[in-house]
Design an enzyme around this catalytic site. Structure first.
Site, PDB file in Angstrom:
ATOM      1  N   GLU A   1    -107.494  64.844 -38.393  1.00  0.00           N
ATOM      2  CA  GLU A   1    -106.688  63.725 -37.901  1.00  0.00           C
ATOM      3  C   GLU A   1    -105.536  63.561 -38.900  1.00  0.00           C
ATOM      4  O   GLU A   1    -105.784  63.478 -40.109  1.00  0.00           O
ATOM      5  CB  GLU A   1    -107.529  62.442 -37.854  1.00  0.00           C
ATOM      6  CG  GLU A   1    -106.712  61.290 -37.311  1.00  0.00           C
ATOM      7  CD  GLU A   1    -107.502  59.987 -37.164  1.00  0.00           C
ATOM      8  OE1 GLU A   1    -108.686  59.944 -37.521  1.00  0.00           O
ATOM      9  OE2 GLU A   1    -106.874  59.014 -36.690  1.00  0.00           O
TER      10      GLU A   1
ATOM     11  N   ARG B   1    -121.691  68.031 -44.658  1.00  0.00           N
ATOM     12  CA  ARG B   1    -120.437  67.736 -45.350  1.00  0.00           C
ATOM     13  C   ARG B   1    -120.568  68.116 -46.806  1.00  0.00           C
ATOM     14  O   ARG B   1    -121.656  68.053 -47.375  1.00  0.00           O
ATOM     15  CB  ARG B   1    -120.165  66.225 -45.338  1.00  0.00           C
ATOM     16  CG  ARG B   1    -119.773  65.642 -44.055  1.00  0.00           C
ATOM     17  CD  ARG B   1    -119.632  64.140 -44.211  1.00  0.00           C
ATOM     18  NE  ARG B   1    -118.280  63.763 -44.618  1.00  0.00           N
ATOM     19  CZ  ARG B   1    -117.278  63.635 -43.773  1.00  0.00           C
ATOM     20  NH1 ARG B   1    -117.448  63.868 -42.488  1.00  0.00           N
ATOM     21  NH2 ARG B   1    -116.093  63.269 -44.194  1.00  0.00           N
TER      22      ARG B   1
ATOM     23  N   LYS C   1    -110.984  59.882 -46.638  1.00  0.00           N
ATOM     24  CA  LYS C   1    -109.550  59.590 -46.670  1.00  0.00           C
ATOM     25  C   LYS C   1    -109.295  58.099 -46.845  1.00  0.00           C
ATOM     26  O   LYS C   1    -108.334  57.698 -47.479  1.00  0.00           O
ATOM     27  CB  LYS C   1    -108.895  60.079 -45.380  1.00  0.00           C
ATOM     28  CG  LYS C   1    -108.611  61.568 -45.397  1.00  0.00           C
ATOM     29  CD  LYS C   1    -107.906  62.015 -44.139  1.00  0.00           C
ATOM     30  CE  LYS C   1    -108.905  62.331 -43.060  1.00  0.00           C
ATOM     31  NZ  LYS C   1    -108.332  62.884 -41.843  1.00  0.00           N
TER      32      LYS C   1
HETATM   33  P1  ATP Z   1    -112.578  61.622 -43.914  1.00  0.00           P
HETATM   34  O1  ATP Z   1    -113.889  60.923 -43.820  1.00  0.00           O
HETATM   35  O2  ATP Z   1    -112.290  62.178 -45.257  1.00  0.00           O
HETATM   36  O3  ATP Z   1    -111.449  60.842 -43.361  1.00  0.00           O
HETATM   37  P2  ATP Z   1    -112.709  62.996 -41.512  1.00  0.00           P
HETATM   38  O4  ATP Z   1    -113.910  63.701 -41.056  1.00  0.00           O
HETATM   39  O5  ATP Z   1    -112.358  61.723 -40.859  1.00  0.00           O
HETATM   40  O6  ATP Z   1    -112.770  62.906 -43.063  1.00  0.00           O
HETATM   41  P3  ATP Z   1    -110.902  64.685 -40.229  1.00  0.00           P
HETATM   42  O7  ATP Z   1    -109.448  64.818 -40.450  1.00  0.00           O
HETATM   43  O8  ATP Z   1    -111.383  64.095 -38.976  1.00  0.00           O
HETATM   44  O9  ATP Z   1    -111.446  63.898 -41.468  1.00  0.00           O
HETATM   45  O10 ATP Z   1    -111.646  66.055 -40.517  1.00  0.00           O
HETATM   46  C1  ATP Z   1    -111.234  67.297 -40.067  1.00  0.00           C
HETATM   47  C2  ATP Z   1    -112.395  68.244 -40.168  1.00  0.00           C
HETATM   48  O11 ATP Z   1    -112.830  68.356 -41.509  1.00  0.00           O
HETATM   49  C3  ATP Z   1    -113.575  67.745 -39.368  1.00  0.00           C
HETATM   50  O12 ATP Z   1    -114.079  68.829 -38.626  1.00  0.00           O
HETATM   51  C4  ATP Z   1    -114.540  67.285 -40.399  1.00  0.00           C
HETATM   52  O13 ATP Z   1    -115.852  67.444 -39.974  1.00  0.00           O
HETATM   53  C5  ATP Z   1    -114.212  68.172 -41.593  1.00  0.00           C
HETATM   54  N1  ATP Z   1    -114.566  67.504 -42.831  1.00  0.00           N
HETATM   55  C6  ATP Z   1    -114.124  66.309 -43.278  1.00  0.00           C
HETATM   56  N2  ATP Z   1    -114.699  65.966 -44.434  1.00  0.00           N
HETATM   57  C7  ATP Z   1    -115.532  66.992 -44.753  1.00  0.00           C
HETATM   58  C8  ATP Z   1    -116.429  67.255 -45.840  1.00  0.00           C
HETATM   59  N3  ATP Z   1    -116.577  66.388 -46.846  1.00  0.00           N
HETATM   60  N4  ATP Z   1    -117.121  68.411 -45.833  1.00  0.00           N
HETATM   61  C9  ATP Z   1    -116.967  69.300 -44.839  1.00  0.00           C
HETATM   62  N5  ATP Z   1    -116.147  69.127 -43.793  1.00  0.00           N
HETATM   63  C10 ATP Z   1    -115.442  67.984 -43.734  1.00  0.00           C
HETATM   64 MG    MG Z   2    -112.136  61.674 -38.757  1.00  0.00          MG
END
Ligand code: ATP
Ligand code: MG
Length: 541
Positions: free
Chosen positions: A33, A258, A268
């Site tokens: 995102e 994760r 984030k």
């Molecule tokens: P955050 O909680 O940091 O905002 P998010 O999952 O909302 O992370 P996205 O931009 O939606 O962030 O994530 C893009 C991709 O990265 C998704 O497929 C998510 O599952 C993966 N991802 C995010 N954080 C991790 C992590 N700590 N380990 C592995 N994959 C991750």
């Molecule tokens: Mg997300």
């Protein structure tokens, strides 16, 4: 050494490839995102998605999951692209969920027409309360029974902007008593009167993640939709939507754990707070676990990829030790970074038997095992600097450095003997008068003298004053909790000082360098004459 990659996801893909069920080959996607910068957790997902596609001769889409105009921006879109390229991966196409807004809308209309979705006019709070809990079933919305015609009409008017935010939403009609709360008539559309960074004011209704993601995966013929474990409970919804709408392809969703890393936070939202409340100096502060922060700290992309290979892909939630990341960084820099000498805490040495106008010319390889990195000349004149800590007036027995009357070798240079320590009237040490032994030149030592140890130094006339930034952990506890993580920020995690750096390092414009005996450093890309400490030479903090 390369890490062999055979995890449950690769095994699964191999099986699909062997069975010949993948018509379009292996297609993965990385779906960020654009509401912030990428962190090392994302790097894990990037290495996995791009990595498996490469290994299986497939391709990867970079898909921006841009369904919330309130939080997203073009700035993040370009920063994310730059980070992925820097990590060393190339997507086949960039796509945006917003490219599919019209199709997604049509699928919602279809579901409404078939009585599988409805416009609900409960307030967000009422929806929350009537959803029930893990122990109690939810309660049907009174709007569940709205006629198809009324739903179609309302949905169209939602799109046309007739209503305020929160007045209506669209929900799937699944099961308010499902043990899986995600299936209790989830909201799939909401009203947001905000401009979107790509679609502008075309829309004032936006689809929710769960509805959007599976449709995008299907439209893009993603062969394996890899996501993190928190989406495991959403998989039944993913499957429900794709079963009910008229797509002819249904990708499998496969979840993995994760990445969590000690002494940092990884969401984030929390990283955003660190930036907004100025606990750090921006997203690319070298203390941040962001890709841009790691880059600015001097971490090579290769080391991040190696780290991701080593942690592997499993379904076990765990928090990885910072030591492992540092090990990977060190292992890379050990092989690749040229060596140079920098004195952080200078003590002047005067070589009383070397006249002011004479210099010795020394030569040193940039890297002990890497002759192709070449060598440089180092000047050795009457006035030098060594580290204060490398001299002790009253040394303990095992002290391997300079002492009154004792001898050390100056790295790449000569053996010197300390004849006299000179103090000022307040008792502060001002300099050391020393003798150097011309016969003891490194590599050609004919002196027969025995030095206690080898220390680094710089020549007073061929060194440069630089700023040196050393970083500690950002948090003083290994697992900061989101509730009070700001209370655990280590206020002393940045220590700035000066250094006297061998001139040749600056002249050669070396990016990543080992300051001998001190650590690995990276020339800051923005601040002049500033070096960021990447990692120490050895484990231990
Ligand atoms: P955050 O909680 O940091 O905002 P998010 O999952 O909302 O992370 P996205 O931009 O939606 O962030 O994530 C893009 C991709 O990265 C998704 O497929 C998510 O599952 C993966 N991802 C995010 N954080 C991790 C992590 N700590 N380990 C592995 N994959 C991750
Ligand atoms: Mg997300």
């Amino acid at each position: 050494m390369a890490v062999e990659k055979t995890d449950f996801i690769r095994q699964r893909i191999q099986k699909d490839v062997d069975q010949g069920t993948l018509e379009g080959g292996v297609i993965t996607r990385f779906p960020p995102e654009p509401n912030g910068h990428l962190h090392i957790g994302h790097a894990k997902s990037i290495c996995l998605n791009f990595g498996v596609a490469e290994e299986f001769g497939g391709k990867t889409f970079l898909r921006f999951d841009d369904t919330n105009p309130l939080k997203e921006s073009e700035e993040y879109v370009s920063a994310i692209q730059a980070d992925i390229e820097w990590l060393g991966f190339q997507w086949s196409d960039v796509t945006f969920a917003s490219d599919h807004f019209e199709e997604i809308y049509q699928y919602a209309v279809d579901l409404i027409s078939e009585g599988k979705a409805y416009v609900c006019s409960l307030s967000p709070e009422e929806i929350r309360v009537t959803r029930g809990t893990l122990k109690e079933p939810g309660v049907d919305s009174p709007f569940r029974a709205r006629s198809v015609a009324e739903n179609i009409d309302l949905f169209k008017r939602m799109r046309d902007g007739e209503f305020k935010e929160g007045e209506h939403v669209v929900r799937l009609k699944i099961d308010m008593s499902s043990p899986n709360i995600n299936l209790r008539d989830p909201v799939i559309y909401r009203i947001i009167h905000a401009s979107h960074h790509r679609t502008g004011d075309d829309w004032c209704i936006y689809p929710m993640y769960d509805f959007t993601h599976c449709i995008c995966d299907a439209l893009e013929s993603i062969s394996h939709s890899l996501c993190t474990l928190e989406f495991e409970d959403h998989r039944p919804l993913y499957d429900w939507v794709l079963d009910k709408i008229s797509v002819n392809y249904h990708p499998p969703q496969i979840e993995f754990s994760r990445l969590g890393l000690e002494y940092t936070v990884m969401s984030k939202r929390l990283l955003n707070r660190l930036v907004d409340e100025k606990f750090v100096d921006g997203w690319n502060d070298p203390r941040m676990p962001t890709v841009s922060g790691l880059r600015r700290r001097g971490v090579p992309a290769r080391a991040i990829r190696d780290f991701c290979d080593r942690i592997g892909v499993t379904k076990q939630e765990n928090t990885v030790e910072m030591n492992l990341l540092e090990f990977c960084i060190r292992a890379d820099l050990e092989k690749t970074a040229p060596r140079g000498m920098c004195v952080l805490n200078p003590l002047k040495v005067v070589l009383t038997n070397l006249p002011e106008n004479e210099i010795e010319r020394l030569s040193a390889d940039w890297h002990p095992q890497n002759p192709e990195l070449g060598s440089r000349e180092i000047l050795f004149g009457r006035n030098l600097y060594i580290e204060k800590e490398d001299f002790l007036e009253d040394p303990p027995a095992k002290f391997k450095r300079l002492t009154p009357g004792g001898m050390v070798r100056l790295r790449y240079g000569f053996i010197i003997r300390c004849d006299e320590a000179i103090y000022d009237e307040t008792g502060g040490l001002t300099h050391l008068n020393c003798t150097y032994f011309p016969e003891s030149r490194s590599g050609q030592d004919k002196s027969g003298l025995k030095a206690r140890g080898v220390i680094h130094w710089v020549d007073a006339n061929s060194c440069e004053l630089v700023s040196v930034r050393q970083y500690g952990r950002l948090f003083d506890v290994p697992m900061p909790k989101s509730a009070d993580f700001v209370d655990h920020i280590d206020k002393n995690s940045l220590v700035e000082s000066h250094g006297l750096l061998e001139k040749a390092v600056m002249e050669k414009d070396i990016e990543r360098i080992q300051f001998e005996r001190i650590g690995y450093f990276y020339r800051d890309p923005d601040l002049p004459r500033t070096y960021n400490k990447t990692v120490s030479l050895r484990e231990g903090f």
